[in-house]
Design a protein around this motif. Structure first.
Motif, PDB file in Angstrom:
ATOM      1  N   LEU A   1       0.835  -1.200   0.000  1.00 60.53           N
ATOM      2  CA  LEU A   1       0.000   0.000   0.000  1.00 60.53           C
ATOM      3  C   LEU A   1       0.874   1.256   0.000  1.00 60.53           C
ATOM      4  CD1 LEU A   1      -3.184   0.576   2.061  1.00 60.53           C
ATOM      5  CD2 LEU A   1      -1.447   2.319   2.005  1.00 60.53           C
ATOM      6  N   ILE A   2       1.888   1.275   0.880  1.00 60.06           N
ATOM      7  CA  ILE A   2       2.801   2.422   0.974  1.00 60.06           C
ATOM      8  C   ILE A   2       3.574   2.592  -0.330  1.00 60.06           C
ATOM      9  CG2 ILE A   2       4.842   3.332   2.186  1.00 60.06           C
ATOM     10  CD1 ILE A   2       2.272   3.496   3.869  1.00 60.06           C
ATOM     11  N   GLN A   3       4.055   1.499  -0.906  1.00 61.14           N
ATOM     12  CA  GLN A   3       4.785   1.554  -2.177  1.00 61.14           C
ATOM     13  C   GLN A   3       3.941   2.210  -3.254  1.00 61.14           C
ATOM     14  OE1 GLN A   3       5.954  -2.642  -2.846  1.00 61.14           O
ATOM     15  NE2 GLN A   3       7.941  -1.774  -3.388  1.00 61.14           N
ATOM     16  N   THR A   4       2.718   1.752  -3.395  1.00 64.34           N
ATOM     17  CA  THR A   4       1.831   2.272  -4.424  1.00 64.34           C
ATOM     18  C   THR A   4       1.480   3.732  -4.156  1.00 64.34           C
ATOM     19  OG1 THR A   4       0.901   0.070  -4.755  1.00 64.34           O
ATOM     20  CG2 THR A   4      -0.408   1.935  -5.544  1.00 64.34           C
ATOM     21  N   LYS A   5       1.131   4.032  -2.945  1.00 63.49           N
ATOM     22  CA  LYS A   5       0.680   5.375  -2.577  1.00 63.49           C
ATOM     23  C   LYS A   5       1.770   6.421  -2.766  1.00 63.49           C
ATOM     24  CE  LYS A   5      -1.576   7.656   1.337  1.00 63.49           C
ATOM     25  NZ  LYS A   5      -2.122   7.469   2.675  1.00 63.49           N
ATOM     26  N   PHE A   6       3.022   6.050  -2.475  1.00 63.55           N
ATOM     27  CA  PHE A   6       4.112   7.025  -2.516  1.00 63.55           C
ATOM     28  C   PHE A   6       5.106   6.775  -3.640  1.00 63.55           C
ATOM     29  CE2 PHE A   6       2.409   7.308   1.734  1.00 63.55           C
ATOM     30  CZ  PHE A   6       2.298   8.680   1.901  1.00 63.55           C
ATOM     31  N   GLY A   7       4.783   5.859  -4.540  1.00 62.73           N
ATOM     32  CA  GLY A   7       5.658   5.601  -5.681  1.00 62.73           C
ATOM     33  C   GLY A   7       7.018   5.071  -5.295  1.00 62.73           C
TER      34      GLY A   7
END
Length: 146
Positions: A128-134
């Motif tokens: 989720l963090i990877q996707t949200k913050f690129g």
């Protein structure tokens, strides 16, 4: 959160019933109608978690699968747990707006899930963090705090 989940499940034609149970809940088909029975004694978060888990069984067509094989049953439950954690974290992100500094241990504790699911919570939160913050896999993962 429960209202959103319930609305989505009702749109799929799944009935939700509440009753005193010895476990958190279960999914089944009764007279050609998919139904999720939830333990009426659960708190709000446990109800949302159980609804998400059991909805995976419907979406995956688990009612038609023979689960006498332990490994097969284990895999079905693993996938239902992964689905549930994925969706619960998305709902919680809408409320708490997770960042790379979000403490995964606090989330795991607040969800009151069995410790056997800790790795799934960490993995799904990281995604989720990877996707949200690129954040790519190539990026220094120190940006994400466990």
């Amino acid at each position: 959160m429960i209202r959103q989940i319930t609305k989505q499940l009702n749109a799929l034609g799944i009935e939700i019933k509440y009753a005193p149970l010895d476990n958190n809940g279960f999914f089944g088909i009764y007279q050609d109608t998919p139904i999720i029975i939830i333990n009426s004694q659960l708190d709000t978060l446990a109800t949302a978690i159980t609804l998400s888990h059991e909805s995976y069984h419907f979406l995956n067509g688990d009612d038609t699968k023979i689960v006498s094989n332990y490994r097969q049953n284990s895999r079905i439950e693993y996938e239902a747990n992964r689905f549930m954690i994925h969706h619960i974290l998305r709902f919680l992100d809408e409320i708490y707006d997770f960042t790379p500094l979000t403490n995964c241990n606090q989330i795991r504790t607040s969800l009151s899930l069995p410790s056997s699911l800790d790795h799934l919570v960490y993995h799904e939160l990281y995604k989720l963090i990877q996707t949200k913050f690129g954040i790519s896999d190539d990026t220094n993962n120190e940006l994400y705090v466990q």
